[in-house]
Design a protein around this motif. Sequence first.
Motif, short mmCIF file in Angstrom:
data_model
loop_
_atom_site.label_atom_id
_atom_site.label_comp_id
_atom_site.label_asym_id
_atom_site.label_seq_id
_atom_site.Cartn_x
_atom_site.Cartn_y
_atom_site.Cartn_z
N TRP A 77 38.76 19.24 34.11
CA TRP A 77 37.75 19.14 35.16
C TRP A 77 36.55 18.45 34.54
O TRP A 77 35.96 18.96 33.61
N LYS A 88 41.35 25.79 43.08
CA LYS A 88 39.89 25.89 42.98
C LYS A 88 39.50 26.40 41.59
O LYS A 88 40.03 27.40 41.12
N CYS A 91 36.86 29.11 36.32
CA CYS A 91 36.03 29.05 35.13
C CYS A 91 36.34 27.78 34.35
O CYS A 91 37.37 27.16 34.54
N ASN A 109 32.61 29.28 38.55
CA ASN A 109 32.28 28.77 39.88
C ASN A 109 32.30 29.92 40.88
O ASN A 109 32.61 31.06 40.54
N GLU A 110 32.01 29.61 42.13
CA GLU A 110 31.84 30.66 43.13
C GLU A 110 33.10 31.48 43.40
O GLU A 110 33.01 32.59 43.92
N GLU A 111 34.27 30.97 43.04
CA GLU A 111 35.50 31.74 43.24
C GLU A 111 35.59 32.93 42.28
O GLU A 111 36.34 33.86 42.52
N THR A 122 26.21 32.84 35.94
CA THR A 122 27.44 32.08 36.17
C THR A 122 27.78 31.19 34.99
O THR A 122 28.79 30.50 35.02
#
Length: 146
Positions: A77, A88, A91, A109-111, A122
Amino acid sequence: MTTTYEGFSAEEKAAMKEHAQDMKKAARRSSAADKAAAAEQDVIDKIAEMTDEDRVLAELVHAVVKANAPMLAPKLWYGQPAYALDGKIVCFFQASAKFKTRYATLGFNEEAQLDDGGMWATAFALTEVTPAVKKRVTALVKQAVS
């Protein structure tokens, strides 16, 4: 006071270019199993290319994720190791050399299920591998997927 926008830094442009290359490479793979195996090999290869300090930290994160959150799929990523659930990113690891920072980063991330009241961290700075660091990374990864 006026400031002028000077655009993206060379490091940011390189990260975006790497991300585009990662996406193209992933799209060319055939079966889901082939894609998953190749994506993990890409992560392992990327970790092997890192400086000694970053490599040791990335290896720790990779081993902890594989052992404690096997449902997360390794993938690159923005040219860095990341771990996804249903496509998705949950981390990711960012090497200190990537943006010439003084520490590597373990980000979520938000997941990730790290919610703690009205505010929570975060991203976490990583500077060395110790038993305490391994324990904290393990706890964060487990919480992220709980």
